[in-house]
Write a protein that holds these residues in place. Structure first.
Motif, PDB file in Angstrom:
ATOM      1  N   UNK A 239       0.838  -1.181   0.000  1.00 59.74           N
ATOM      2  CA  UNK A 239       0.000   0.000   0.000  1.00 59.74           C
ATOM      3  C   UNK A 239       0.885   1.246   0.000  1.00 59.74           C
ATOM      4  N   UNK A 240       0.256   2.405  -0.030  1.00 58.00           N
ATOM      5  CA  UNK A 240       1.009   3.645  -0.126  1.00 58.00           C
ATOM      6  C   UNK A 240       0.672   4.562   1.026  1.00 58.00           C
ATOM      7  N   UNK A 241       1.650   5.312   1.484  1.00 55.89           N
ATOM      8  CA  UNK A 241       1.414   6.342   2.492  1.00 55.89           C
ATOM      9  C   UNK A 241       1.842   7.651   1.867  1.00 55.89           C
ATOM     10  N   UNK A 242       0.916   8.603   1.804  1.00 55.80           N
ATOM     11  CA  UNK A 242       1.235   9.883   1.190  1.00 55.80           C
ATOM     12  C   UNK A 242       1.670   9.726  -0.256  1.00 55.80           C
ATOM     13  N   UNK A 243       1.090   8.769  -0.966  1.00 58.32           N
ATOM     14  CA  UNK A 243       1.450   8.538  -2.348  1.00 58.32           C
ATOM     15  C   UNK A 243       2.654   7.625  -2.496  1.00 58.32           C
ATOM     16  N   UNK A 244       3.269   7.208  -1.415  1.00 58.73           N
ATOM     17  CA  UNK A 244       4.424   6.315  -1.462  1.00 58.73           C
ATOM     18  C   UNK A 244       3.983   4.899  -1.112  1.00 58.73           C
ATOM     19  N   UNK A 245       4.702   3.942  -1.664  1.00 57.97           N
ATOM     20  CA  UNK A 245       4.356   2.546  -1.428  1.00 57.97           C
ATOM     21  C   UNK A 245       4.552   2.189   0.044  1.00 57.97           C
ATOM     22  N   UNK A 246       3.548   1.548   0.625  1.00 51.97           N
ATOM     23  CA  UNK A 246       3.626   1.127   2.018  1.00 51.97           C
ATOM     24  C   UNK A 246       3.113  -0.305   2.099  1.00 51.97           C
ATOM     25  N   UNK A 247       4.012  -1.259   2.233  1.00 46.83           N
ATOM     26  CA  UNK A 247       3.665  -2.678   2.152  1.00 46.83           C
ATOM     27  C   UNK A 247       2.925  -3.200   3.365  1.00 46.83           C
TER      28      UNK A 247
ATOM     29  N   UNK B 233      -6.930  -1.787  10.795  1.00 46.85           N
ATOM     30  CA  UNK B 233      -6.834  -2.252  12.181  1.00 46.85           C
ATOM     31  C   UNK B 233      -7.892  -1.542  13.022  1.00 46.85           C
ATOM     32  N   UNK B 234      -7.818  -1.730  14.330  1.00 47.40           N
ATOM     33  CA  UNK B 234      -8.818  -1.167  15.247  1.00 47.40           C
ATOM     34  C   UNK B 234      -8.823   0.362  15.272  1.00 47.40           C
ATOM     35  N   UNK B 235      -7.784   0.987  14.742  1.00 42.59           N
ATOM     36  CA  UNK B 235      -7.672   2.444  14.761  1.00 42.59           C
ATOM     37  C   UNK B 235      -8.454   3.120  13.633  1.00 42.59           C
ATOM     38  N   UNK B 236      -8.849   2.367  12.630  1.00 48.40           N
ATOM     39  CA  UNK B 236      -9.473   2.971  11.453  1.00 48.40           C
ATOM     40  C   UNK B 236     -10.864   3.514  11.779  1.00 48.40           C
ATOM     41  N   UNK B 237     -11.154   4.682  11.246  1.00 50.28           N
ATOM     42  CA  UNK B 237     -12.483   5.269  11.367  1.00 50.28           C
ATOM     43  C   UNK B 237     -13.249   5.106  10.055  1.00 50.28           C
ATOM     44  N   UNK B 238     -12.563   5.410   8.946  1.00 50.75           N
ATOM     45  CA  UNK B 238     -13.202   5.274   7.643  1.00 50.75           C
ATOM     46  C   UNK B 238     -12.161   5.341   6.537  1.00 50.75           C
ATOM     47  N   UNK B 239     -12.593   4.970   5.335  1.00 56.41           N
ATOM     48  CA  UNK B 239     -11.770   5.181   4.148  1.00 56.41           C
ATOM     49  C   UNK B 239     -12.680   5.342   2.944  1.00 56.41           C
ATOM     50  N   UNK B 240     -12.159   6.042   1.933  1.00 57.82           N
ATOM     51  CA  UNK B 240     -12.925   6.321   0.727  1.00 57.82           C
ATOM     52  C   UNK B 240     -11.965   6.688  -0.394  1.00 57.82           C
ATOM     53  N   UNK B 241     -12.502   6.781  -1.595  1.00 55.96           N
ATOM     54  CA  UNK B 241     -11.705   7.267  -2.709  1.00 55.96           C
ATOM     55  C   UNK B 241     -11.488   8.758  -2.481  1.00 55.96           C
TER      56      UNK B 241
ATOM     57  N   UNK C 189      -6.672   6.403  -2.275  1.00 51.55           N
ATOM     58  CA  UNK C 189      -7.612   6.056  -1.218  1.00 51.55           C
ATOM     59  C   UNK C 189      -7.224   6.896  -0.005  1.00 51.55           C
ATOM     60  N   UNK C 190      -8.198   7.548   0.594  1.00 51.79           N
ATOM     61  CA  UNK C 190      -7.981   8.329   1.812  1.00 51.79           C
ATOM     62  C   UNK C 190      -8.424   7.486   2.997  1.00 51.79           C
ATOM     63  N   UNK C 191      -7.515   7.267   3.944  1.00 53.72           N
ATOM     64  CA  UNK C 191      -7.806   6.491   5.149  1.00 53.72           C
ATOM     65  C   UNK C 191      -7.708   7.432   6.343  1.00 53.72           C
ATOM     66  N   UNK C 192      -8.736   7.435   7.170  1.00 49.44           N
ATOM     67  CA  UNK C 192      -8.723   8.255   8.381  1.00 49.44           C
ATOM     68  C   UNK C 192      -8.737   7.323   9.579  1.00 49.44           C
ATOM     69  N   UNK C 193      -7.698   7.433  10.388  1.00 52.23           N
ATOM     70  CA  UNK C 193      -7.593   6.671  11.626  1.00 52.23           C
ATOM     71  C   UNK C 193      -7.815   7.634  12.787  1.00 52.23           C
TER      72      UNK C 193
ATOM     73  N   UNK D  39      -4.043   8.950   6.107  1.00 55.14           N
ATOM     74  CA  UNK D  39      -3.110   8.345   5.165  1.00 55.14           C
ATOM     75  C   UNK D  39      -3.724   8.363   3.778  1.00 55.14           C
ATOM     76  N   UNK D  40      -2.896   8.428   2.755  1.00 53.36           N
ATOM     77  CA  UNK D  40      -3.379   8.258   1.389  1.00 53.36           C
ATOM     78  C   UNK D  40      -2.569   7.154   0.726  1.00 53.36           C
ATOM     79  N   UNK D  41      -3.276   6.363  -0.067  1.00 55.27           N
ATOM     80  CA  UNK D  41      -2.661   5.248  -0.786  1.00 55.27           C
ATOM     81  C   UNK D  41      -3.067   5.342  -2.243  1.00 55.27           C
ATOM     82  N   UNK D  42      -2.177   4.991  -3.122  1.00 53.16           N
ATOM     83  CA  UNK D  42      -2.541   4.869  -4.532  1.00 53.16           C
ATOM     84  C   UNK D  42      -3.485   3.683  -4.663  1.00 53.16           C
ATOM     85  N   UNK D  43      -4.503   3.831  -5.469  1.00 53.67           N
ATOM     86  CA  UNK D  43      -5.373   2.696  -5.722  1.00 53.67           C
ATOM     87  C   UNK D  43      -6.841   2.980  -5.544  1.00 53.67           C
ATOM     88  N   UNK D  44      -7.573   1.902  -5.490  1.00 52.01           N
ATOM     89  CA  UNK D  44      -9.027   1.904  -5.449  1.00 52.01           C
ATOM     90  C   UNK D  44      -9.483   1.408  -4.075  1.00 52.01           C
ATOM     91  N   UNK D  45     -10.495   2.038  -3.491  1.00 51.53           N
ATOM     92  CA  UNK D  45     -10.903   1.692  -2.130  1.00 51.53           C
ATOM     93  C   UNK D  45     -11.441   0.256  -2.019  1.00 51.53           C
TER      94      UNK D  45
END
Length: 160
Positions: free
Chosen positions: A1-9, A14-22, A30-34, A39-45
């Protein structure tokens, strides 16, 4: 996965996640809110969710089918990401839609109707998000998740 547009494997939901969306600005992210970070990841939600299901040992399709078989929730089917941690996610729209927001049922404290087609979600830990989804949609989805959680609790005690 990606963090801030960078690959994050190593990231999985996890239990910290509140939501995510495109991401509405960077359409290919993908925007992830914990609870404590964004965090942002390249890709599709939906692909992101499918990858996270696989990390927990299940396929998205199997998790979806489990809920359908037990409750007949064919539309906006909540997904049990982790039975052990009881992480249940639910969509606000069709999972294939770029407007779909996946919310973590486990971290929602309460929700209130905002203006038309908007709902304010109050998460555990104090974060508040105003999302574009009718109150009735959120209320129906929460009701589904309560029933799923009840089933998970009953299965947990009968397996011992």
């Amino acid at each position: 996965m990606w963090e801030g547009g960078k690959f994050m494997r190593d990231y999985i939901i996890n239990e910290e996640i509140l939501c995510f969306t495109q991401d509405s600005i960077e359409k290919n992210n993908v925007l992830v809110i914990e609870k404590a970070k964004r965090l942002t990841f390249k890709g599709n939600s939906l692909k992101f969710l499918k990858k996270c299901c696989f990390c927990y040992g299940h396929s998205y399709n199997i998790q979806r089918q489990f809920v359908i078989d037990h409750f007949n929730y064919y539309i906006k089917t909540p997904i049990i990401l982790s039975e052990y941690n009881k992480i249940i996610l639910f969509p606000t729209a069709s999972p294939e839609s770029n407007k779909c927001i996946w919310l973590s049922y486990n971290n929602i404290e309460r929700y209130v109707e905002a203006e038309k087609n908007y709902t304010e979600i109050y998460f555990k830990g104090g974060k508040v998000l105003k999302i574009r989804a009718p109150y009735t949609t959120i209320d129906n989805q929460i009701t589904k998740c309560i029933k799923i959680e009840k089933l998970l609790n009953s299965l947990q005690y009968t397996e011992m």
